[in-house]
Design an enzyme around this catalytic site. Structure first.
Site, PDB file in Angstrom:
ATOM      1  N   ASP A  67       0.886  -1.164   0.000  1.00 38.31           N
ATOM      2  CA  ASP A  67       0.000   0.000   0.000  1.00 38.31           C
ATOM      3  C   ASP A  67       0.924   1.214   0.000  1.00 38.31           C
ATOM      4  OD1 ASP A  67      -1.623   2.157   0.483  1.00 38.31           O
ATOM      5  OD2 ASP A  67      -2.780   1.196   2.079  1.00 38.31           O
TER       6      ASP A  67
ATOM      7  N   LYS B 203      -1.208  15.124 -10.619  1.00 40.01           N
ATOM      8  CA  LYS B 203      -0.290  14.742 -11.693  1.00 40.01           C
ATOM      9  C   LYS B 203       0.679  15.884 -12.028  1.00 40.01           C
ATOM     10  CE  LYS B 203      -1.444  10.473 -12.218  1.00 40.01           C
ATOM     11  NZ  LYS B 203      -0.512   9.348 -12.020  1.00 40.01           N
TER      12      LYS B 203
ATOM     13  N   TYR C 189      -7.135  15.054  -9.189  1.00 44.32           N
ATOM     14  CA  TYR C 189      -6.260  14.237 -10.043  1.00 44.32           C
ATOM     15  C   TYR C 189      -5.338  15.128 -10.874  1.00 44.32           C
ATOM     16  CZ  TYR C 189      -4.857  10.710 -13.505  1.00 44.32           C
ATOM     17  OH  TYR C 189      -4.131   9.873 -14.322  1.00 44.32           O
TER      18      TYR C 189
ATOM     19  N   ASN D 288       3.686   3.654 -10.581  1.00 46.04           N
ATOM     20  CA  ASN D 288       2.502   3.625 -11.454  1.00 46.04           C
ATOM     21  C   ASN D 288       1.172   3.696 -10.695  1.00 46.04           C
ATOM     22  OD1 ASN D 288       0.894   2.538 -13.985  1.00 46.04           O
ATOM     23  ND2 ASN D 288       0.500   1.091 -12.318  1.00 46.04           N
TER      24      ASN D 288
HETATM   25  P1  NDP Z   1      -6.096   1.172 -12.855  1.00 41.71           P
HETATM   26  O1  NDP Z   1      -7.191   1.774 -12.024  1.00 41.71           O
HETATM   27  O2  NDP Z   1      -6.433   0.197 -13.920  1.00 41.71           O
HETATM   28  O3  NDP Z   1      -4.973   0.542 -11.895  1.00 41.71           O
HETATM   29  C1  NDP Z   1      -4.536   1.229 -10.754  1.00 41.71           C
HETATM   30  C2  NDP Z   1      -3.464   0.399 -10.076  1.00 41.71           C
HETATM   31  O4  NDP Z   1      -3.016   1.103  -8.914  1.00 41.71           O
HETATM   32  C3  NDP Z   1      -3.955  -0.951  -9.602  1.00 41.71           C
HETATM   33  O5  NDP Z   1      -2.971  -1.915  -9.866  1.00 41.71           O
HETATM   34  C4  NDP Z   1      -4.120  -0.785  -8.092  1.00 41.71           C
HETATM   35  O6  NDP Z   1      -3.904  -2.053  -7.452  1.00 41.71           O
HETATM   36  C5  NDP Z   1      -3.006   0.207  -7.804  1.00 41.71           C
HETATM   37  N1  NDP Z   1      -3.190   0.968  -6.571  1.00 41.71           N
HETATM   38  C6  NDP Z   1      -4.198   1.843  -6.260  1.00 41.71           C
HETATM   39  N2  NDP Z   1      -4.050   2.299  -5.011  1.00 41.71           N
HETATM   40  C7  NDP Z   1      -2.910   1.724  -4.512  1.00 41.71           C
HETATM   41  C8  NDP Z   1      -2.231   1.793  -3.268  1.00 41.71           C
HETATM   42  N3  NDP Z   1      -2.688   2.552  -2.250  1.00 41.71           N
HETATM   43  N4  NDP Z   1      -1.102   1.070  -3.110  1.00 41.71           N
HETATM   44  C9  NDP Z   1      -0.632   0.282  -4.106  1.00 41.71           C
HETATM   45  N5  NDP Z   1      -1.232   0.174  -5.303  1.00 41.71           N
HETATM   46  C10 NDP Z   1      -2.370   0.881  -5.497  1.00 41.71           C
HETATM   47  O7  NDP Z   1      -5.345   2.450 -13.495  1.00 41.71           O
HETATM   48  P2  NDP Z   1      -4.514   2.627 -14.857  1.00 41.71           P
HETATM   49  O8  NDP Z   1      -3.799   1.398 -15.219  1.00 41.71           O
HETATM   50  O9  NDP Z   1      -5.397   3.298 -15.835  1.00 41.71           O
HETATM   51  O10 NDP Z   1      -3.466   3.753 -14.376  1.00 41.71           O
HETATM   52  C11 NDP Z   1      -2.147   3.464 -13.988  1.00 41.71           C
HETATM   53  C12 NDP Z   1      -1.395   4.787 -13.871  1.00 41.71           C
HETATM   54  O11 NDP Z   1      -1.439   5.458 -15.133  1.00 41.71           O
HETATM   55  C13 NDP Z   1      -2.013   5.740 -12.847  1.00 41.71           C
HETATM   56  O12 NDP Z   1      -0.987   6.461 -12.187  1.00 41.71           O
HETATM   57  C14 NDP Z   1      -2.833   6.684 -13.714  1.00 41.71           C
HETATM   58  O13 NDP Z   1      -3.033   7.923 -13.102  1.00 41.71           O
HETATM   59  C15 NDP Z   1      -1.947   6.777 -14.946  1.00 41.71           C
HETATM   60  N6  NDP Z   1      -2.622   7.226 -16.161  1.00 41.71           N
HETATM   61  C16 NDP Z   1      -3.645   6.483 -16.713  1.00 41.71           C
HETATM   62  C17 NDP Z   1      -4.245   6.913 -17.890  1.00 41.71           C
HETATM   63  C18 NDP Z   1      -5.349   6.154 -18.549  1.00 41.71           C
HETATM   64  O14 NDP Z   1      -5.918   6.663 -19.523  1.00 41.71           O
HETATM   65  N7  NDP Z   1      -5.678   4.959 -18.101  1.00 41.71           N
HETATM   66  C19 NDP Z   1      -3.811   8.150 -18.557  1.00 41.71           C
HETATM   67  C20 NDP Z   1      -2.720   8.829 -17.893  1.00 41.71           C
HETATM   68  C21 NDP Z   1      -2.158   8.375 -16.746  1.00 41.71           C
HETATM   69  P3  NDP Z   1      -4.597  -2.478  -6.035  1.00 41.71           P
HETATM   70  O15 NDP Z   1      -5.993  -1.928  -6.061  1.00 41.71           O
HETATM   71  O16 NDP Z   1      -4.505  -3.975  -6.039  1.00 41.71           O
HETATM   72  O17 NDP Z   1      -3.735  -1.862  -4.970  1.00 41.71           O
END
Ligand code: NDP
Length: 255
Positions: free
Chosen positions: A68, A166, A162, A95
């Site tokens: 986390d 960023k 958000y 990420n």
């Molecule tokens: P998802 O919502 O599909 O995935 C988010 C990931 O973050 C999951 O693996 C989740 O895993 C993890 N996560 C969330 N909170 C925590 C925490 N407290 N500790 C550890 N892990 C955490 O998002 P995306 O794949 O779309 O996004 C990934 C990154 O890319 C993000 O930073 C997002 O802002 C960025 N981004 C995405 C875009 C898009 O269009 N999709 C565009 C631009 C940037 P779990 O819940 O198991 O912890």
């Protein structure tokens, strides 16, 4: 060095936070294809185990680690476990991220705090804890996942926390890059445009006009399309690059 050898990550240890789905999973798979041993670090252990198992079946090392990012002790435990099982970390991919859609006047405190806890404080926790180890071991590369939302205001949905988070990621990337260059730690950011994941419901008709038709390339990306850019930033292919934000957005920010 032959040009493609610069992208080789054989023998490198990589941590991908939020590596169990979406973009993080695609990054973990791409980095492992380039030869790295990968730690999938997120909260949902089952999903991390599944991705790690699948990557391992292709002949490279991948492990699942519970993390986390908002909890400093959890970050320290993650680093201890990865170091013990795979060795010191060469590449950190920050990420993990969250986003809520809501007009500014209606954002409740807990949503604002959650976005900053994960996207900014969580990224800081990982960068500082892992960065200290990189400084001790002689170097490494950190890739922070920023966003076009650091540069533009997305439409039609509002997401003020958000967007601000960023922008903080991009500027923190530059601060760390400047400070840690003498320690051989490179810090860059990757700023994607719209990518089809759980966070970005790109297929919903209500988003089509602004998310897709407004973009010069008139389409969204798949997570896999971002993999090669990640390998570039994580490897010696970008050895003279630090403090940069690599925008990969189908031209979205041109207009
Ligand atoms: P998802 O919502 O599909 O995935 C988010 C990931 O973050 C999951 O693996 C989740 O895993 C993890 N996560 C969330 N909170 C925590 C925490 N407290 N500790 C550890 N892990 C955490 O998002 P995306 O794949 O779309 O996004 C990934 C990154 O890319 C993000 O930073 C997002 O802002 C960025 N981004 C995405 C875009 C898009 O269009 N999709 C565009 C631009 C940037 P779990 O819940 O198991 O912890």
């Amino acid at each position: 060095m032959a040009v493609l050898d610069a992208f080789d990550l054989t023998g490198k240890v990589v941590v991908v936070t939020g590596g169990n789905t979406g973009l993080g999973e695609a990054f973990a798979r791409a980095l492992s294809e380039a030869g790295a041993s990968v730690a999938i670090a997120a909260r949902t252990r089952d999903r991390s185990e599944e991705v790690a198992k699948d990557i391992t079946s292709s002949g490279v090392t991948a492990i699942a680690v519970t993390l986390d990012v908002t909890n400093r002790k959890s970050v320290e435990r993650m680093l201890g476990e990865v170091t013990e099982r795979l060795g010191p970390v060469d590449v950190l991919v920050n990420n993990a991220g969250v986003c809520y859609h809501r007009p500014a006047a209606e954002v409740p405190e807990n949503e604002w705090m959650d976005v900053f806890d994960v996207n900014v404080h969580g990224l800081w926790n990982c960068a500082q804890v892992v960065g200290r180890q990189m400084i001790e071991t002689g170097g490494g590369a950190i890739v922070n996942i920023g966003s076009i939302s650091a540069q533009i205001v997305n439409r039609p949905q509002w997401q003020p926390a958000y967007n601000a988070s960023k922008a903080a990621v991009h500027q923190l990337t530059k601060s760390l890059a400047a400070e840690w260059a003498p320690h051989n730690v490179r810090v860059n950011a990757l700023a994607p445009g719209y990518v089809k994941t759980a966070m970005a419901p790109v297929d919903e008709p209500r988003f089509r006009r602004h998310w897709i038709e407004d973009a010069p390339m008139q389409r969204y990306a798949t997570p896999e399309e971002l993999g090669p850019s990640m390998v570039y930033l994580a490897s010696d292919a970008s050895s003279f690059m630090t403090g940069s934000v690599l925008v990969v957005d189908g031209g979205y920010t041109l207009w």
